[in-house]
Design an enzyme around this catalytic site. Structure first.
Site, mmCIF file in Angstrom:
data_model
loop_
_atom_site.group_PDB
_atom_site.id
_atom_site.type_symbol
_atom_site.label_atom_id
_atom_site.label_comp_id
_atom_site.label_asym_id
_atom_site.label_seq_id
_atom_site.Cartn_x
_atom_site.Cartn_y
_atom_site.Cartn_z
ATOM 1 N N ASP A 119 -0.345 -3.359 1.628
ATOM 2 C CA ASP A 119 -0.499 -2.399 2.688
ATOM 3 C C ASP A 119 0.550 -2.410 3.769
ATOM 4 O O ASP A 119 0.228 -1.830 4.835
ATOM 5 C CB ASP A 119 -1.913 -2.587 3.264
ATOM 6 C CG ASP A 119 -2.038 -4.041 3.600
ATOM 7 O OD1 ASP A 119 -1.486 -4.952 3.422
ATOM 8 O OD2 ASP A 119 -3.073 -4.193 4.309
ATOM 9 N N GLU A 120 1.635 -3.053 3.549
ATOM 10 C CA GLU A 120 2.646 -2.965 4.582
ATOM 11 C C GLU A 120 4.001 -3.500 4.167
ATOM 12 O O GLU A 120 4.019 -4.119 3.022
ATOM 13 C CB GLU A 120 2.075 -4.255 5.685
ATOM 14 C CG GLU A 120 2.147 -5.504 5.033
ATOM 15 C CD GLU A 120 1.854 -6.765 6.254
ATOM 16 O OE1 GLU A 120 2.470 -6.630 7.372
ATOM 17 O OE2 GLU A 120 1.035 -7.465 5.984
#
Length: 370
Positions: A119-120
């Site tokens: 997610d990043e």
């Protein structure tokens, strides 16, 4: 012992770095995917976790976070804080598929993409592929493409290096964008609490407080040699971070070698007294590993004695750990292989996962999701 550098010199150090870095962080990623795919969940406090005493929260929607629910929290605690929360078992195959779609959007703008987890990611857009006039324009475009194509939101931070960009992405979450300009970095960092710096946990924060340091700006009153004497190699890193200096480049396709967490006890303890810390660290490591596209095969236990001797034990089971409880069980079994005198005391314990394998090439990965 203290030597304050002129503020102009501090700003010059940052201005010398001409890179343009974006850190993109998906908002409550797992929970947001669940809310997107199940309309009835939108606006509801969603907790992504298996129910049970030994389960930990993988993600919480912002509706659940209002009640104090956080990632890595025991699921039973989350249920007490938010009794009306909707618990959803995690579906990591689906989250990985969405993560790949997000990365495809990144790659439209630059080939220099360094994923940190599902997610990043960091993006170096010093030169972007789409001809947009600034890093801020690139970040806005990426966020809009994620919104339009995937019906999800992301927050972004823009700065001259990775360290500052990551702080910036968290500044206006959720669904926010924040820029730290090079000539504003020192003023931005100065009032921040020291625990905003990567690597400053509870123990380091306490040791800094003992030196009279509670803000990032106060770190700058110490010479690098003093910080190194107090904190070893990390003292040099503290000296640099307090000045906004981070020369680490964005490294695309850098595979994760290991994930670990460690902590120092308030006072030295016996080996059999390490259970609670081992479980706490295992939960952190397990939660971090769930964000990885690959599967870890080897479990590592690290111990530091009261005399500062470091011991490590590792084990590669026939099947990779399938749950946090598996990880804890293996770590405790490794502890039994530490054969020292019964009275030996320890100051630190750590848990790690290593030997990562690609899910596509490791047939054992498929077993976890049957």
């Amino acid at each position: 012992m203290r030597a304050a550098l002129p503020i102009e010199a501090e700003q010059t150090a940052i201005l010398m770095d001409t890179r343009k870095i974006i850190h993109v962080d998906m908002d409550a990623f797992y929970a947001s995917v669940e809310q997107r795919d199940t309309p009835q969940l939108r606006g509801q406090p969603v907790v992504v976790a298996w129910r049970g005493k030994r389960s930990v929260v993988c993600a919480a929607s912002y509706e659940a976070r209002k009640f104090g629910v956080r990632s890595a929290m025991p699921a039973v605690q989350a249920e007490r804080l938010c009794p009306h929360a909707v618990f959803i078992p995690p579906d990591f195959l689906r989250y990985r598929a969405v993560s790949r779609s997000v990365r495809e959007i990144f790659l439209r703008h630059t080939d220099l993409v360094e994923p940190l987890s599902l997610d990043e990611a960091y993006l170096d857009v010093t030169k972007n592929k789409t001809g947009l006039p600034s890093a801020t324009h690139v970040a806005r475009t990426i966020r809009e493409q994620i919104r339009q194509e995937l019906q999800l939101t992301a927050s972004a931070g823009i700065a001259a290096n990775k360290f500052l960009a990551k702080i910036a992405s968290d500044w206006r979450k959720p669904d926010g964008l924040f820029v730290i300009k090079p000539d504003e970095a020192i003023d931005f960092l100065t009032p921040l609490a020291v625990n905003r710096l990567p690597g400053v946990g509870k123990v380091t924060a306490r040791r800094l407080a003992d030196l009279g340091v509670r803000t990032v700006g106060e770190i700058r009153s110490f010479e690098s040699g003093v910080l190194q004497q107090q904190f070893g190699r990390y003292g040099i890193r503290l000296f640099e971070l307090a000045r906004g200096i981070d020369d680490n480049p964005v490294e695309p396709n850098r595979p994760t070698q290991s994930i670990s967490a460690e902590d120092t006890f308030e006072s030295d303890i016996l080996l059999e007294e390490t259970d609670a810390m081992i479980r706490s660290l295992a939960e952190k490591v397990w939660l971090a590993s769930l964000k990885e596209p690959r599967t870890a095969r080897t479990v590592v236990l690290k111990l530091k004695t009261a005399e500062f001797s470091i011991l490590t034990r590792s084990h590669t089971p026939a099947w990779p750990p399938a749950s946090c409880e598996d990880l804890v069980s293996i770590a405790l079994a490794l502890r039994e292989k530490v054969l020292l005198s019964p009275g030996q005391k320890f100051r630190l314990v750590g848990i790690g996962l290593s030997n990562f394998r690609d899910a596509m090439t490791d047939p054992m990965e498929n077993r976890l999701f049957d």
